[in-house]
Design a protein around this motif. Sequence first.
Motif, PDB file in Angstrom:
ATOM      1  N   ILE A  96      91.808 177.637  88.988  1.00  0.00           N
ATOM      2  CA  ILE A  96      91.091 176.350  89.013  1.00  0.00           C
ATOM      3  C   ILE A  96      91.930 175.303  89.755  1.00  0.00           C
ATOM      4  O   ILE A  96      91.420 174.565  90.606  1.00  0.00           O
ATOM      5  CB  ILE A  96      90.743 175.879  87.582  1.00  0.00           C
ATOM      6  N   PHE A  97      93.227 175.256  89.458  1.00  0.00           N
ATOM      7  CA  PHE A  97      94.100 174.321  90.182  1.00  0.00           C
ATOM      8  C   PHE A  97      94.089 174.632  91.682  1.00  0.00           C
ATOM      9  O   PHE A  97      93.968 173.731  92.518  1.00  0.00           O
ATOM     10  CB  PHE A  97      95.545 174.398  89.647  1.00  0.00           C
ATOM     11  N   LEU A  98      94.195 175.914  92.019  1.00  0.00           N
ATOM     12  CA  LEU A  98      94.236 176.292  93.443  1.00  0.00           C
ATOM     13  C   LEU A  98      92.929 175.923  94.138  1.00  0.00           C
ATOM     14  O   LEU A  98      92.930 175.443  95.279  1.00  0.00           O
ATOM     15  CB  LEU A  98      94.507 177.800  93.595  1.00  0.00           C
ATOM     16  N   ALA A  99      91.818 176.131  93.454  1.00  0.00           N
ATOM     17  CA  ALA A  99      90.512 175.819  94.053  1.00  0.00           C
ATOM     18  C   ALA A  99      90.404 174.320  94.344  1.00  0.00           C
ATOM     19  O   ALA A  99      90.025 173.913  95.448  1.00  0.00           O
ATOM     20  CB  ALA A  99      89.389 176.268  93.127  1.00  0.00           C
ATOM     21  N   VAL A 100      90.757 173.505  93.363  1.00  0.00           N
ATOM     22  CA  VAL A 100      90.653 172.044  93.552  1.00  0.00           C
ATOM     23  C   VAL A 100      91.631 171.584  94.634  1.00  0.00           C
ATOM     24  O   VAL A 100      91.285 170.760  95.490  1.00  0.00           O
ATOM     25  CB  VAL A 100      90.910 171.295  92.224  1.00  0.00           C
ATOM     26  N   GLU A 101      92.845 172.138  94.606  1.00  0.00           N
ATOM     27  CA  GLU A 101      93.837 171.735  95.608  1.00  0.00           C
ATOM     28  C   GLU A 101      93.378 172.100  97.016  1.00  0.00           C
ATOM     29  O   GLU A 101      93.582 171.331  97.966  1.00  0.00           O
ATOM     30  CB  GLU A 101      95.202 172.362  95.277  1.00  0.00           C
ATOM     31  N   SER A 102      92.716 173.261  97.132  1.00  0.00           N
ATOM     32  CA  SER A 102      92.251 173.644  98.475  1.00  0.00           C
ATOM     33  C   SER A 102      91.113 172.724  98.938  1.00  0.00           C
ATOM     34  O   SER A 102      91.011 172.397 100.122  1.00  0.00           O
ATOM     35  CB  SER A 102      91.851 175.117  98.502  1.00  0.00           C
ATOM     36  N   LEU A 103      90.270 172.291  98.018  1.00  0.00           N
ATOM     37  CA  LEU A 103      89.183 171.363  98.379  1.00  0.00           C
ATOM     38  C   LEU A 103      89.753 170.024  98.830  1.00  0.00           C
ATOM     39  O   LEU A 103      89.278 169.407  99.785  1.00  0.00           O
ATOM     40  CB  LEU A 103      88.236 171.162  97.198  1.00  0.00           C
ATOM     41  N   LYS A 104      90.784 169.584  98.103  1.00  0.00           N
ATOM     42  CA  LYS A 104      91.442 168.315  98.430  1.00  0.00           C
ATOM     43  C   LYS A 104      92.020 168.379  99.830  1.00  0.00           C
ATOM     44  O   LYS A 104      91.866 167.471 100.642  1.00  0.00           O
ATOM     45  CB  LYS A 104      92.594 168.085  97.435  1.00  0.00           C
ATOM     46  N   GLN A 137      89.780 164.114  95.457  1.00  0.00           N
ATOM     47  CA  GLN A 137      88.444 164.453  94.966  1.00  0.00           C
ATOM     48  C   GLN A 137      88.266 163.874  93.564  1.00  0.00           C
ATOM     49  O   GLN A 137      89.220 163.807  92.790  1.00  0.00           O
ATOM     50  CB  GLN A 137      88.280 165.977  94.889  1.00  0.00           C
ATOM     51  N   HIS A 138      87.040 163.470  93.259  1.00  0.00           N
ATOM     52  CA  HIS A 138      86.754 163.067  91.888  1.00  0.00           C
ATOM     53  C   HIS A 138      86.371 164.324  91.120  1.00  0.00           C
ATOM     54  O   HIS A 138      85.338 164.925  91.373  1.00  0.00           O
ATOM     55  CB  HIS A 138      85.632 162.037  91.841  1.00  0.00           C
ATOM     56  N   VAL A 139      87.235 164.725  90.190  1.00  0.00           N
ATOM     57  CA  VAL A 139      87.079 166.023  89.542  1.00  0.00           C
ATOM     58  C   VAL A 139      86.479 165.870  88.145  1.00  0.00           C
ATOM     59  O   VAL A 139      87.014 165.151  87.296  1.00  0.00           O
ATOM     60  CB  VAL A 139      88.439 166.758  89.467  1.00  0.00           C
ATOM     61  N   VAL A 140      85.363 166.546  87.946  1.00  0.00           N
ATOM     62  CA  VAL A 140      84.634 166.458  86.672  1.00  0.00           C
ATOM     63  C   VAL A 140      84.570 167.839  86.039  1.00  0.00           C
ATOM     64  O   VAL A 140      84.193 168.818  86.691  1.00  0.00           O
ATOM     65  CB  VAL A 140      83.197 165.937  86.917  1.00  0.00           C
ATOM     66  N   GLU A 194      84.953 180.750  76.270  1.00  0.00           N
ATOM     67  CA  GLU A 194      85.285 179.725  75.266  1.00  0.00           C
ATOM     68  C   GLU A 194      85.648 178.388  75.906  1.00  0.00           C
ATOM     69  O   GLU A 194      85.888 177.401  75.221  1.00  0.00           O
ATOM     70  CB  GLU A 194      86.442 180.194  74.377  1.00  0.00           C
ATOM     71  N   GLY A 195      85.709 178.368  77.219  1.00  0.00           N
ATOM     72  CA  GLY A 195      86.060 177.121  77.905  1.00  0.00           C
ATOM     73  C   GLY A 195      87.241 177.329  78.832  1.00  0.00           C
ATOM     74  O   GLY A 195      87.551 178.458  79.222  1.00  0.00           O
ATOM     75  N   VAL A 196      87.897 176.221  79.213  1.00  0.00           N
ATOM     76  CA  VAL A 196      89.003 176.308  80.179  1.00  0.00           C
ATOM     77  C   VAL A 196      90.321 175.914  79.516  1.00  0.00           C
ATOM     78  O   VAL A 196      90.341 175.190  78.519  1.00  0.00           O
ATOM     79  CB  VAL A 196      88.765 175.392  81.409  1.00  0.00           C
ATOM     80  N   ASP A 197      91.398 176.406  80.056  1.00  0.00           N
ATOM     81  CA  ASP A 197      92.739 176.070  79.577  1.00  0.00           C
ATOM     82  C   ASP A 197      92.896 174.544  79.546  1.00  0.00           C
ATOM     83  O   ASP A 197      92.527 173.841  80.501  1.00  0.00           O
ATOM     84  CB  ASP A 197      93.777 176.689  80.527  1.00  0.00           C
ATOM     85  N   GLN A 198      93.431 174.033  78.437  1.00  0.00           N
ATOM     86  CA  GLN A 198      93.524 172.582  78.233  1.00  0.00           C
ATOM     87  C   GLN A 198      94.311 171.866  79.330  1.00  0.00           C
ATOM     88  O   GLN A 198      94.100 170.689  79.604  1.00  0.00           O
ATOM     89  CB  GLN A 198      94.158 172.301  76.856  1.00  0.00           C
ATOM     90  N   ARG A 199      95.211 172.591  80.015  1.00  0.00           N
ATOM     91  CA  ARG A 199      96.014 171.931  81.058  1.00  0.00           C
ATOM     92  C   ARG A 199      95.172 171.532  82.260  1.00  0.00           C
ATOM     93  O   ARG A 199      95.533 170.620  83.005  1.00  0.00           O
ATOM     94  CB  ARG A 199      97.189 172.833  81.460  1.00  0.00           C
ATOM     95  N   VAL A 200      94.026 172.200  82.416  1.00  0.00           N
ATOM     96  CA  VAL A 200      93.082 171.778  83.457  1.00  0.00           C
ATOM     97  C   VAL A 200      92.554 170.383  83.099  1.00  0.00           C
ATOM     98  O   VAL A 200      92.543 169.463  83.917  1.00  0.00           O
ATOM     99  CB  VAL A 200      91.915 172.791  83.585  1.00  0.00           C
ATOM    100  N   HIS A 258      95.575 167.705  83.275  1.00  0.00           N
ATOM    101  CA  HIS A 258      96.338 167.407  84.492  1.00  0.00           C
ATOM    102  C   HIS A 258      95.569 167.539  85.802  1.00  0.00           C
ATOM    103  O   HIS A 258      96.142 167.353  86.873  1.00  0.00           O
ATOM    104  CB  HIS A 258      97.579 168.303  84.547  1.00  0.00           C
ATOM    105  N   LEU A 259      94.287 167.885  85.728  1.00  0.00           N
ATOM    106  CA  LEU A 259      93.550 168.090  86.983  1.00  0.00           C
ATOM    107  C   LEU A 259      92.257 167.284  87.018  1.00  0.00           C
ATOM    108  O   LEU A 259      91.811 166.843  88.074  1.00  0.00           O
ATOM    109  CB  LEU A 259      93.232 169.589  87.154  1.00  0.00           C
ATOM    110  N   VAL A 260      91.700 167.091  85.819  1.00  0.00           N
ATOM    111  CA  VAL A 260      90.353 166.542  85.712  1.00  0.00           C
ATOM    112  C   VAL A 260      90.391 165.023  85.579  1.00  0.00           C
ATOM    113  O   VAL A 260      91.231 164.477  84.868  1.00  0.00           O
ATOM    114  CB  VAL A 260      89.669 167.207  84.481  1.00  0.00           C
ATOM    115  N   ASP A 261      89.485 164.328  86.291  1.00  0.00           N
ATOM    116  CA  ASP A 261      89.383 162.867  86.160  1.00  0.00           C
ATOM    117  C   ASP A 261      88.499 162.463  85.006  1.00  0.00           C
ATOM    118  O   ASP A 261      88.740 161.478  84.339  1.00  0.00           O
ATOM    119  CB  ASP A 261      88.825 162.258  87.457  1.00  0.00           C
ATOM    120  N   GLU A 262      87.415 163.201  84.813  1.00  0.00           N
ATOM    121  CA  GLU A 262      86.606 162.928  83.622  1.00  0.00           C
ATOM    122  C   GLU A 262      85.869 164.161  83.144  1.00  0.00           C
ATOM    123  O   GLU A 262      85.577 165.073  83.903  1.00  0.00           O
ATOM    124  CB  GLU A 262      85.666 161.735  83.814  1.00  0.00           C
ATOM    125  N   GLU A 263      85.597 164.171  81.826  1.00  0.00           N
ATOM    126  CA  GLU A 263      84.859 165.266  81.204  1.00  0.00           C
ATOM    127  C   GLU A 263      83.458 164.777  80.896  1.00  0.00           C
ATOM    128  O   GLU A 263      83.287 163.690  80.358  1.00  0.00           O
ATOM    129  CB  GLU A 263      85.537 165.680  79.900  1.00  0.00           C
TER     130      GLU A 263
END
Length: 234
Positions: free
Chosen positions: A67-75, A82-85, A116-122, A125-130
């Motif tokens: 997930i981090f790699l995907a967002v970083e590549s988009l950035k 990017q505004h990450v939700v 069950e969802g995503v690792d809390q570190r996403v 440290h990556l997400v702007d809003e839930e």
Amino acid sequence: MQINIITIFPDLFDRVLDFGMIQQARKKDLMQVEIVDLRDFTEDKRRTVDDRPYGGGDGMVLKPEPIFLAVESLKEKAGEPQHVVLLTPQGKLFNQSLANRLSLRKNLTLICGRYEGVDQRVTDHLVDEEVSIGDFVLSGGEYAALVVVDAVSRLIPGVVAKGASVLQESFMDGLLDYPHYTRPPDFRGWQVPEVLLSGDHAEIERWRERQALELTRERRPDLLKPGKNAKDRD
Ligand code: SAH
């Protein structure tokens, strides 16, 4: 507007973006949607995106690395932040004012959870809003992402031909919508309200306002409380 959707089920989006407002927005080049396959950002042969939860328990959790790699590549590709939700039941409840706010952004990256969802570190440290689309549990964030994309797409200026028709809808003025009728004037004995056939535009306007207010009072009195207006929330 550029919208990126990060998912483990890219095929799920195959046809769904080709209809209605989303299609209009894409056709007019007012919105681009990129579906990002999370598995493209795995580094093992089996393209693993999930793992067992620390501390035990049922189900699997989406791993942080892809997930981090995907967002970083988009950035990197966009050359701008990017505004990450993250779509999650723990998020802020999605409503019209949140849709308005998101529609003003240049880009939006939506992360779809599964299992069950995503690792809390996403989240930390990556997400702007839930964002949550309601107090229920879906099997995947894809459906929630589609709700967000649809609601946002129709708010992008130029997508709906008549700007006014979007502004008159439910929640825009903090009220539910008034009832709509079309031909025939008599259907199986059920008549269209007289006033709508009268041609008296001022009277029709008043009737619609009254109907909207009554319906809101009856079904959603919470929308009428001071400071609880859909416009003021979010
Ligand atoms: N264990 C979680 C539910 C996970 S459901 C819990 O109890 O809260 C799997 C995924 O579906 C979530 O990671 C999220 O991305 C998505 N999802 C489920 N319900 C949702 C909702 N109401 N709004 C937005 N996303 C939702």
